[in-house]
Design a protein around this motif. Structure first.
Motif, PDB file in Angstrom:
ATOM      1  N   ARG A   1      42.366  26.313  11.421  1.00 62.43           N
ATOM      2  CA  ARG A   1      43.273  26.053  12.612  1.00 62.43           C
ATOM      3  C   ARG A   1      42.873  24.409  12.960  1.00 62.43           C
ATOM      4  NH1 ARG A   1      43.556  31.406  15.652  1.00 62.43           N
ATOM      5  NH2 ARG A   1      45.178  32.562  14.062  1.00 62.43           N
ATOM      6  N   TRP A   2      41.865  24.122  13.484  1.00 63.01           N
ATOM      7  CA  TRP A   2      41.463  23.035  14.007  1.00 63.01           C
ATOM      8  C   TRP A   2      41.592  21.919  12.668  1.00 63.01           C
ATOM      9  CZ3 TRP A   2      41.851  20.882  18.315  1.00 63.01           C
ATOM     10  CH2 TRP A   2      41.847  21.701  19.373  1.00 63.01           C
ATOM     11  N   ALA A   3      41.301  22.384  11.511  1.00 63.18           N
ATOM     12  CA  ALA A   3      41.306  21.451  10.380  1.00 63.18           C
ATOM     13  C   ALA A   3      42.698  21.026  10.052  1.00 63.18           C
ATOM     14  CB  ALA A   3      40.936  22.223   9.071  1.00 63.18           C
TER      15      ALA A   3
ATOM     16  N   PHE B   1      35.376  20.842   8.836  1.00 61.54           N
ATOM     17  CA  PHE B   1      35.958  21.425   7.442  1.00 61.54           C
ATOM     18  C   PHE B   1      35.297  21.950   6.454  1.00 61.54           C
ATOM     19  CE2 PHE B   1      38.419  17.543   9.073  1.00 61.54           C
ATOM     20  CZ  PHE B   1      39.719  18.104   8.756  1.00 61.54           C
ATOM     21  N   MET B   2      33.772  22.244   6.955  1.00 63.45           N
ATOM     22  CA  MET B   2      32.658  22.965   5.867  1.00 63.45           C
ATOM     23  C   MET B   2      33.323  24.272   5.822  1.00 63.45           C
ATOM     24  SD  MET B   2      30.489  20.905   4.884  1.00 63.45           S
ATOM     25  CE  MET B   2      29.151  21.810   4.393  1.00 63.45           C
ATOM     26  N   GLY B   3      33.635  24.586   4.483  1.00 67.35           N
ATOM     27  CA  GLY B   3      33.926  26.099   3.923  1.00 67.35           C
ATOM     28  C   GLY B   3      35.330  26.497   4.349  1.00 67.35           C
ATOM     29  N   VAL B   4      36.288  25.513   4.823  1.00 67.37           N
ATOM     30  CA  VAL B   4      37.641  26.009   5.026  1.00 67.37           C
ATOM     31  C   VAL B   4      38.461  26.378   3.764  1.00 67.37           C
ATOM     32  CG1 VAL B   4      39.872  25.193   5.950  1.00 67.37           C
ATOM     33  CG2 VAL B   4      37.607  24.734   7.186  1.00 67.37           C
ATOM     34  N   GLY B   5      38.182  25.814   2.740  1.00 68.91           N
ATOM     35  CA  GLY B   5      38.832  26.146   1.414  1.00 68.91           C
ATOM     36  C   GLY B   5      38.351  27.291   0.844  1.00 68.91           C
ATOM     37  N   GLN B   6      37.257  27.803   1.223  1.00 68.41           N
ATOM     38  CA  GLN B   6      36.813  29.079   0.655  1.00 68.41           C
ATOM     39  C   GLN B   6      37.111  30.354   1.237  1.00 68.41           C
ATOM     40  OE1 GLN B   6      32.300  28.900   1.198  1.00 68.41           O
ATOM     41  NE2 GLN B   6      32.479  27.015  -0.419  1.00 68.41           N
ATOM     42  N   ALA B   7      37.020  31.396   0.636  1.00 75.12           N
ATOM     43  CA  ALA B   7      37.627  32.679   1.264  1.00 75.12           C
ATOM     44  C   ALA B   7      36.889  33.104   2.397  1.00 75.12           C
ATOM     45  CB  ALA B   7      37.307  33.818   0.275  1.00 75.12           C
ATOM     46  N   ASP B   8      37.465  33.857   3.331  1.00 76.21           N
ATOM     47  CA  ASP B   8      37.008  34.097   4.698  1.00 76.21           C
ATOM     48  C   ASP B   8      35.909  35.039   4.516  1.00 76.21           C
ATOM     49  OD1 ASP B   8      36.739  34.686   7.416  1.00 76.21           O
ATOM     50  OD2 ASP B   8      38.637  35.632   7.659  1.00 76.21           O
ATOM     51  N   PRO B   9      34.591  34.464   5.162  1.00 71.99           N
ATOM     52  CA  PRO B   9      33.332  35.158   5.146  1.00 71.99           C
ATOM     53  C   PRO B   9      33.281  36.625   6.024  1.00 71.99           C
ATOM     54  CG  PRO B   9      33.011  33.140   6.164  1.00 71.99           C
ATOM     55  CD  PRO B   9      34.434  33.449   5.816  1.00 71.99           C
ATOM     56  N   ASP B  10      34.237  36.258   7.092  1.00 69.67           N
ATOM     57  CA  ASP B  10      34.244  37.592   8.027  1.00 69.67           C
ATOM     58  C   ASP B  10      34.960  38.633   7.484  1.00 69.67           C
ATOM     59  OD1 ASP B  10      32.570  36.254   9.482  1.00 69.67           O
ATOM     60  OD2 ASP B  10      34.221  35.079  10.767  1.00 69.67           O
ATOM     61  N   ALA B  11      36.080  38.521   6.573  1.00 68.65           N
ATOM     62  CA  ALA B  11      36.845  39.379   6.013  1.00 68.65           C
ATOM     63  C   ALA B  11      36.000  40.624   5.482  1.00 68.65           C
ATOM     64  CB  ALA B  11      38.038  38.713   5.113  1.00 68.65           C
TER      65      ALA B  11
ATOM     66  N   MET C   1      28.420  26.480  20.744  1.00 66.59           N
ATOM     67  CA  MET C   1      29.136  27.607  20.269  1.00 66.59           C
ATOM     68  C   MET C   1      29.725  27.224  18.790  1.00 66.59           C
ATOM     69  SD  MET C   1      32.137  29.671  22.464  1.00 66.59           S
ATOM     70  CE  MET C   1      33.587  30.258  21.388  1.00 66.59           C
ATOM     71  N   ALA C   2      29.508  28.252  17.983  1.00 62.41           N
ATOM     72  CA  ALA C   2      30.102  28.330  16.699  1.00 62.41           C
ATOM     73  C   ALA C   2      31.517  28.438  16.777  1.00 62.41           C
ATOM     74  CB  ALA C   2      29.357  28.975  15.369  1.00 62.41           C
ATOM     75  N   LEU C   3      32.254  27.751  15.946  1.00 58.91           N
ATOM     76  CA  LEU C   3      33.922  28.287  15.661  1.00 58.91           C
ATOM     77  C   LEU C   3      33.949  29.483  14.365  1.00 58.91           C
ATOM     78  CD1 LEU C   3      35.372  24.712  15.688  1.00 58.91           C
ATOM     79  CD2 LEU C   3      35.329  26.469  17.573  1.00 58.91           C
ATOM     80  N   SER C   4      34.856  30.213  14.652  1.00 61.91           N
ATOM     81  CA  SER C   4      35.074  31.331  13.690  1.00 61.91           C
ATOM     82  C   SER C   4      35.782  30.842  12.605  1.00 61.91           C
ATOM     83  CB  SER C   4      35.905  32.199  14.231  1.00 61.91           C
ATOM     84  OG  SER C   4      37.447  31.836  14.575  1.00 61.91           O
ATOM     85  N   TYR C   5      35.938  31.214  11.280  1.00 60.43           N
ATOM     86  CA  TYR C   5      36.443  30.860  10.251  1.00 60.43           C
ATOM     87  C   TYR C   5      38.061  30.527  10.691  1.00 60.43           C
ATOM     88  CZ  TYR C   5      38.466  30.701   5.602  1.00 60.43           C
ATOM     89  OH  TYR C   5      39.184  30.350   4.383  1.00 60.43           O
ATOM     90  N   LYS C   6      38.755  31.475  11.375  1.00 62.94           N
ATOM     91  CA  LYS C   6      40.057  30.939  11.666  1.00 62.94           C
ATOM     92  C   LYS C   6      40.461  29.924  12.534  1.00 62.94           C
ATOM     93  CE  LYS C   6      42.802  35.343  11.189  1.00 62.94           C
ATOM     94  NZ  LYS C   6      43.536  36.256  12.049  1.00 62.94           N
ATOM     95  N   ALA C   7      39.315  29.814  13.536  1.00 65.45           N
ATOM     96  CA  ALA C   7      39.521  28.685  14.296  1.00 65.45           C
ATOM     97  C   ALA C   7      39.339  27.400  13.785  1.00 65.45           C
ATOM     98  CB  ALA C   7      38.422  28.873  15.610  1.00 65.45           C
ATOM     99  N   ARG C   8      38.447  27.180  12.786  1.00 59.85           N
ATOM    100  CA  ARG C   8      37.843  25.991  12.125  1.00 59.85           C
ATOM    101  C   ARG C   8      39.128  25.885  11.121  1.00 59.85           C
ATOM    102  NH1 ARG C   8      33.308  26.487   8.404  1.00 59.85           N
ATOM    103  NH2 ARG C   8      33.838  28.785   8.314  1.00 59.85           N
TER     104      ARG C   8
END
Length: 79
Positions: A10-12, A65-75, A1-8
């Motif tokens: 938070r976990w980071a 951590f992959m892509g956490v510093g970028q803009a939310d792709p789901d927004a 199961m892939a984590l959503s951007y927000k979950a990633r």
């Protein structure tokens, strides 16, 4: 199961604020315990051990951590 951007994100944050200090404590304690039994090695070997321990912690968490510093792709896009 892939984590959503927000979950990633938070976990980071949890990994960096809680997991990282705990890892540092355990790594230092483990190396000190190792040196207690084997004796202290030359400084360049000790430095190498700490460098390796400082790098290997990231591999299990690479996907988080992959892509956490970028803009939310789901927004939704803003015009």
């Amino acid at each position: 199961m892939a984590l959503s951007y927000k979950a990633r994100r938070r976990w980071a944050l949890v990994i960096l604020l809680i997991g990282m200090p705990l890892y540092i404590l355990f790594a230092i304690a483990g190396v000190a315990l190792l040196f207690q039994f084997t004796g202290r090695p030359p400084i360049w070997i000790e430095f190498g051990i700490y460098v390796v321990l400082g790098v290997i912690w990231i591999f299990p968490f690479k996907k988080v951590f992959m892509g956490v510093g970028q803009a939310d792709p789901d927004a939704p896009e803003q015009d």
